[in-house]
Design a protein around this motif. Structure first.
Motif, PDB file in Angstrom:
ATOM      1  N   VAL A   1      96.436   2.442  -2.391  1.00 45.09           N
ATOM      2  CA  VAL A   1      96.867   3.366  -3.438  1.00 45.09           C
ATOM      3  C   VAL A   1      96.000   3.135  -4.669  1.00 45.09           C
ATOM      4  O   VAL A   1      95.428   2.056  -4.850  1.00 45.09           O
ATOM      5  CB  VAL A   1      98.360   3.187  -3.812  1.00 45.09           C
ATOM      6  CG1 VAL A   1      99.272   3.479  -2.643  1.00 45.09           C
ATOM      7  CG2 VAL A   1      98.619   1.781  -4.356  1.00 45.09           C
ATOM      8  N   ALA A   2      95.895   4.150  -5.518  1.00 42.92           N
ATOM      9  CA  ALA A   2      95.160   4.029  -6.776  1.00 42.92           C
ATOM     10  C   ALA A   2      96.141   3.739  -7.898  1.00 42.92           C
ATOM     11  O   ALA A   2      97.038   4.546  -8.167  1.00 42.92           O
ATOM     12  CB  ALA A   2      94.377   5.304  -7.058  1.00 42.92           C
ATOM     13  N   LEU A   3      95.981   2.594  -8.547  1.00 41.51           N
ATOM     14  CA  LEU A   3      96.867   2.171  -9.634  1.00 41.51           C
ATOM     15  C   LEU A   3      96.132   2.275 -10.965  1.00 41.51           C
ATOM     16  O   LEU A   3      94.989   1.838 -11.082  1.00 41.51           O
ATOM     17  CB  LEU A   3      97.305   0.720  -9.437  1.00 41.51           C
ATOM     18  CG  LEU A   3      98.412   0.416  -8.441  1.00 41.51           C
ATOM     19  CD1 LEU A   3      98.588  -1.093  -8.320  1.00 41.51           C
ATOM     20  CD2 LEU A   3      99.721   1.055  -8.880  1.00 41.51           C
TER      21      LEU A   3
ATOM     22  N   VAL B   1     112.953   6.406  -3.396  1.00 43.49           N
ATOM     23  CA  VAL B   1     111.605   6.815  -3.801  1.00 43.49           C
ATOM     24  C   VAL B   1     111.260   8.092  -3.045  1.00 43.49           C
ATOM     25  O   VAL B   1     110.592   8.087  -2.015  1.00 43.49           O
ATOM     26  CB  VAL B   1     110.584   5.700  -3.511  1.00 43.49           C
ATOM     27  CG1 VAL B   1     109.210   6.092  -4.045  1.00 43.49           C
ATOM     28  CG2 VAL B   1     111.041   4.397  -4.153  1.00 43.49           C
ATOM     29  N   GLY B   2     111.764   9.209  -3.574  1.00 44.99           N
ATOM     30  CA  GLY B   2     111.643  10.484  -2.886  1.00 44.99           C
ATOM     31  C   GLY B   2     110.655  11.424  -3.547  1.00 44.99           C
ATOM     32  O   GLY B   2     110.006  11.103  -4.544  1.00 44.99           O
ATOM     33  N   ARG B   3     110.561  12.624  -2.982  1.00 43.89           N
ATOM     34  CA  ARG B   3     109.606  13.629  -3.452  1.00 43.89           C
ATOM     35  C   ARG B   3     110.244  15.011  -3.319  1.00 43.89           C
ATOM     36  O   ARG B   3     110.903  15.311  -2.325  1.00 43.89           O
ATOM     37  CB  ARG B   3     108.333  13.536  -2.592  1.00 43.89           C
ATOM     38  CG  ARG B   3     107.341  14.696  -2.671  1.00 43.89           C
ATOM     39  CD  ARG B   3     106.662  14.807  -4.016  1.00 43.89           C
ATOM     40  NE  ARG B   3     106.008  13.591  -4.426  1.00 43.89           N
ATOM     41  CZ  ARG B   3     104.735  13.281  -4.189  1.00 43.89           C
ATOM     42  NH1 ARG B   3     103.979  14.094  -3.494  1.00 43.89           N
ATOM     43  NH2 ARG B   3     104.221  12.169  -4.658  1.00 43.89           N
ATOM     44  N   TYR B   4     110.077  15.834  -4.361  1.00 44.66           N
ATOM     45  CA  TYR B   4     110.483  17.236  -4.286  1.00 44.66           C
ATOM     46  C   TYR B   4     109.227  18.075  -4.502  1.00 44.66           C
ATOM     47  O   TYR B   4     108.494  17.879  -5.485  1.00 44.66           O
ATOM     48  CB  TYR B   4     111.524  17.582  -5.345  1.00 44.66           C
ATOM     49  CG  TYR B   4     111.932  19.040  -5.314  1.00 44.66           C
ATOM     50  CD1 TYR B   4     112.783  19.516  -4.329  1.00 44.66           C
ATOM     51  CD2 TYR B   4     111.431  19.936  -6.263  1.00 44.66           C
ATOM     52  CE1 TYR B   4     113.139  20.866  -4.291  1.00 44.66           C
ATOM     53  CE2 TYR B   4     111.794  21.283  -6.231  1.00 44.66           C
ATOM     54  CZ  TYR B   4     112.640  21.737  -5.240  1.00 44.66           C
ATOM     55  OH  TYR B   4     112.991  23.063  -5.194  1.00 44.66           O
ATOM     56  N   ALA B   5     108.953  18.999  -3.592  1.00 47.24           N
ATOM     57  CA  ALA B   5     107.756  19.830  -3.680  1.00 47.24           C
ATOM     58  C   ALA B   5     108.116  21.300  -3.515  1.00 47.24           C
ATOM     59  O   ALA B   5     108.978  21.655  -2.700  1.00 47.24           O
ATOM     60  CB  ALA B   5     106.739  19.410  -2.612  1.00 47.24           C
TER      61      ALA B   5
ATOM     62  N   GLY C   1     112.618   9.684  -7.711  1.00 46.89           N
ATOM     63  CA  GLY C   1     113.122   8.348  -8.019  1.00 46.89           C
ATOM     64  C   GLY C   1     112.329   7.775  -9.175  1.00 46.89           C
ATOM     65  O   GLY C   1     112.035   8.485 -10.136  1.00 46.89           O
ATOM     66  N   PRO C   2     111.946   6.516  -9.100  1.00 46.22           N
ATOM     67  CA  PRO C   2     111.152   5.917 -10.175  1.00 46.22           C
ATOM     68  C   PRO C   2     109.833   6.661 -10.349  1.00 46.22           C
ATOM     69  O   PRO C   2     109.264   7.184  -9.397  1.00 46.22           O
ATOM     70  CB  PRO C   2     110.917   4.482  -9.687  1.00 46.22           C
ATOM     71  CG  PRO C   2     111.945   4.242  -8.637  1.00 46.22           C
ATOM     72  CD  PRO C   2     112.239   5.561  -8.012  1.00 46.22           C
ATOM     73  N   GLY C   3     109.350   6.681 -11.591  1.00 42.81           N
ATOM     74  CA  GLY C   3     108.091   7.343 -11.867  1.00 42.81           C
ATOM     75  C   GLY C   3     106.979   6.389 -12.240  1.00 42.81           C
ATOM     76  O   GLY C   3     105.807   6.761 -12.248  1.00 42.81           O
TER      77      GLY C   3
ATOM     78  N   GLY D   1     101.825  10.002  -7.410  1.00 42.84           N
ATOM     79  CA  GLY D   1     103.234   9.726  -7.634  1.00 42.84           C
ATOM     80  C   GLY D   1     103.684   8.488  -6.871  1.00 42.84           C
ATOM     81  O   GLY D   1     103.020   8.006  -5.952  1.00 42.84           O
ATOM     82  N   LEU D   2     104.851   7.975  -7.260  1.00 45.62           N
ATOM     83  CA  LEU D   2     105.366   6.751  -6.631  1.00 45.62           C
ATOM     84  C   LEU D   2     105.648   6.941  -5.148  1.00 45.62           C
ATOM     85  O   LEU D   2     105.699   5.968  -4.394  1.00 45.62           O
ATOM     86  CB  LEU D   2     106.629   6.282  -7.360  1.00 45.62           C
ATOM     87  CG  LEU D   2     106.422   5.191  -8.413  1.00 45.62           C
ATOM     88  CD1 LEU D   2     106.052   3.883  -7.775  1.00 45.62           C
ATOM     89  CD2 LEU D   2     105.389   5.599  -9.448  1.00 45.62           C
ATOM     90  N   ARG D   3     105.816   8.190  -4.718  1.00 45.99           N
ATOM     91  CA  ARG D   3     106.005   8.421  -3.292  1.00 45.99           C
ATOM     92  C   ARG D   3     104.802   7.912  -2.496  1.00 45.99           C
ATOM     93  O   ARG D   3     104.949   7.494  -1.337  1.00 45.99           O
ATOM     94  CB  ARG D   3     106.223   9.913  -3.034  1.00 45.99           C
ATOM     95  CG  ARG D   3     106.427  10.288  -1.581  1.00 45.99           C
ATOM     96  CD  ARG D   3     107.699   9.701  -0.998  1.00 45.99           C
ATOM     97  NE  ARG D   3     107.833   9.983   0.423  1.00 45.99           N
ATOM     98  CZ  ARG D   3     108.841   9.584   1.179  1.00 45.99           C
ATOM     99  NH1 ARG D   3     109.824   8.872   0.636  1.00 45.99           N
ATOM    100  NH2 ARG D   3     108.880   9.892   2.456  1.00 45.99           N
TER     101      ARG D   3
END
Length: 477
Positions: free
Chosen positions: A79-81, A40-44, A53-55, A227-229
Motif C-alpha cells: 500500500v502507499a502510505l 473497514v468498509g467501502r461505499y461506491a 470506517g476509519p479514514g 482509502g483505508l479499504r
C-alpha cells in the motif's frame, strides 16, 4: 500443525490468521458477510468511493510489523502510505481556526500560540508532557502484553497531577484536565475532540485518555492511497498468500465445548467444524448476548468495556474540484461542547470520477437510541461540514447516510468500541484475548487492547502469540 477456526474477517481476526498460518497452522476463517474487513468498509457509487470506517491510520508500525512477520513484501510495497500534513485543521465554535502539523510538538506549540494567543502552546505542551508519563506507564500492559490475570493495577489512574500550584490535587476526568490545566475553552475543546473521536465523553472519560492526543501528535496520522479499504485488501491478500482459507456468507452460530474446552464451531445450517483452537473476531458483547458462549453472570462475566459509541457517516458526492488550499482533515467543534464533526477530504483520484468532482466523508459520534431521526441528524452534520468545505450545499450532487444500524449489519454490533484506557476503576478495559473458556480467544476491537485499526492489529499479534507460545508468551517485542 493445529486446526484453527477464526470467526469473522475483521482486521484483528485477519492479523491473527496470517500470523498463525506463518507459524504452520491450518487456518480457516468463517465470515457471516460477503466480504472481509469488518468495520473497514467501502461505499461506491457513480465513480465516487468512500471509506465507511476509519479514514486515517495511526501507529502504522503495527501493520509494518505484521507484514514483516508474515512475508517478504513490506507494508509499503503493498500500500502507499503518506503522512497527513497538517494533521488537522480545527474550526472552533467562535470561528477561530488553527492548523496543527503532523507529529511536530514544536510546530503544534507555535501554531496554538499564533492562533489562540501567547501561552496557549506552552500549556498544551506541558499537558503533553504529563500525557507522556501516562503513556509510558501504560504502553506495555495496555498495548503490547496480554492483559494481566489481575488487572487491578490498570484500574488506577496513571495520569499525573501537575507538580506545582493549586492543581496538585488529583485529576479524575479528561474534562477536568481541560478546565484546570488548559484554561482556555478552545484548548479544552481541542482535547475533548480527541476523546469524542474515539467514542469517549470527556466528562466521564478518565484523565488517562490524555494518551489519545499524545499518541496521534507523537506518532502522526497517515493516509492509505485508495482509502483505508486498501489496507484491508492488502491484509486479506497476505492471508491468502499464507494459505488462510476464507469461507464467506457463513455465520457461526455456536462454539462447541467438550470437557470444558472449545473444540470447534457450529455453522449456520448445522455443519460442525472441529478445531484445536477457536479465535473469535466477533464483537464480544454480541457473543455474550447471543449466548454463543454460555457463561453465568459471575466471576467470569466480563467486567470490561462492553458498550461502545455509535457513529454516523455521511458520504458526500460533490461537483467541482477540491480547492488548492484544502486540508485532508477538518474538525468542526460544536457550540456548547459535545461531539465534534470530522470532515475528511482526501486528495485521491481513486475516490472520485474525475478532477472536476470531490468525495467528502463526514463523521460524528452519537449515542444510539431507539427512534433516532438519522436524516435530521445528518442534516446538522452537513451544515457543520459547510464550515470546512466552501460552497458545500451548492456543490452537493447526492449524499449517502450510514447509521449505527448499518454498522450492526456489517459487524454484529451497532456500537464502535474505543481503545483500552487505564483508570476509571477498570471499566474501560476490554475483554482479555484469552477467554474464560480454554481454547477460545478474542481478537479485534472488542478485545484487548481495544478499538481502532492499530489496536485491532495488536490484538491479532497477541492472540497469535498466546496460541503459538502458550503460557510462555509475555508480549510483543
Amino acid at each position: 500443525m493445529a486446526r484453527i477456526v477464526v470467526i469473522g474477517a475483521g482486521l484483528g481476526a485477519m492479523a491473527a490468521a496470517a500470523r498463525l498460518a506463518v507459524a504452520g497452522h491450518r487456518v480457516t476463517v468463517y465470515e457471516q458477510g460477503a466480504t472481509y474487513g469488518g468495520a473497514v468498509g467501502r461505499y461506491a457509487r457513480d465513480g465516487f468511493a468512500f471509506d465507511t470506517g476509519p479514514g486515517l491510520l495511526h501507529l502504522p508500525a503495527v501493520y509494518r510489523d505484521l507484514f514483516v512477520k508474515t512475508g517478504k513484501e513490506p507494508l509499503e510495497e503493498c500500500v502507499a502510505l503518506t503522512q497527513v500534513d497538517p494533521a488537522a485543521r480545527h474550526v472552533f465554535a467562535d470561528g477561530t481556526r488553527v492548523d496543527l502539523p503532523n507529529a511536530s510538538r514544536a510546530g503544534t506549540v507555535a501554531a496554538l500560540d499564533a492562533a489562540l494567543g501567547a501561552g496557549a502552546g506552552e500549556r498544551w505542551g506541558d499537558f503533553l508532557t504529563r500525557a507522556r508519563e501516562a503513556w509510558d506507564r501504560t504502553r506495555r500492559p495496555l498495548l503490547e502484553e496480554p492483559q494481566p490475570a489481575d488487572p487491578a493495577p490498570l484500574a488506577r489512574e496513571p495520569y499525573p497531577a501537575p507538580k506545582a500550584g493549586l492543581l496538585r490535587r488529583p485529576t479524575r476526568t479528561l474534562a477536568q484536565v481541560g478546565a484546570r490545566e488548559l484554561r482556555d475553552p478552545r484548548l479544552a475543546a481541542l482535547l475533548d475532540a480527541y476523546a469524542w473521536s474515539y467514542g469517549f465523553d470527556p466528562a466521564g472519560a478518565p484523565a488517562s485518555a490524555a494518551v489519545l492526543p499524545y499518541m496521534e501528535q507523537t506518532f502522526g496520522s497517515w493516509y492509505v492511497a485508495g482509502g483505508l479499504r486498501a489496507l484491508a485488501d492488502a491484509v486479506y491478500e497476505r492471508c491468502r498468500k499464507r494459505r488462510v482459507e476464507f469461507v464467506f456468507d457463513t455465520p457461526v452460530v455456536d462454539v462447541l465445548e467438550k470437557d470444558g474446552r472449545a473444540v470447534g464451531v457450529w455453522l449456520d445450517g448445522g455443519r460442525e467444524v472441529a478445531a484445536d483452537h477457536v479465535v473469535s473476531g466477533a464483537p464480544v458483547p454480541a457473543l455474550y448476548r447471543d449466548q454463543v458462549v454460555e457463561w453465568e453472570r459471575g466471576e467470569d462475566w466480563p467486567r470490561h468495556q462492553v458498550l461502545g459509541t455509535g457513529r454516523v457517516t455521511v458520504c458526500l458526492a460533490l461537483r467541482g474540484a477540491r480547492e488548492a488550499d484544502a486540508v485532508h482533515r477538518t474538525v468542526v467543534h460544536a457550540e456548547g461542547g459535545g461531539p465534534a464533526v470530522t470532515v475528511l477530504r482526501p486528495d485521491d483520484p481513486a475516490l472520485r470520477p474525475d478532477a472536476g468532482h470531490e468525495a467528502v466523508t463526514v463523521t460524528a459520534t452519537v449515542r444510539t437510541a431507539p427512534g433516532q431521526e438519522w436524516e435530521a441528524f445528518a442534516d446538522r452534520m452537513v451544515e457543520a461540514a459547510g464550515r470546512a468545505v466552501p460552497g458545500l450545499r451548492d456543490r452537493l450532487l447526492w449524499r449517502h447516510v450510514r447509521t449505527p444500524e448499518d454498522v450492526r449489519r456489517d459487524t454484529g454490533a451497532a456500537e464502535v468500541p474505543g481503545p483500552a484506557l487505564a483508570g476509571a476503576g477498570g471499566r474501560l478495559l476490554p475483554a482479555a484475548n484469552r477467554s474464560p473458556l480454554p481454547g477460545l480467544y478474542f481478537a479485534g476491537g472488542w478485545s484487548h487492547p481495544g478499538g481502532g485499526l492499530a489496536h485491532a492489529g495488536m490484538s491479532g499479534a497477541l492472540v497469535a502469540g498466546l496460541i503459538v507460545e502458550g503460557a510462555d508468551f509475555r508480549g510483543s517485542q
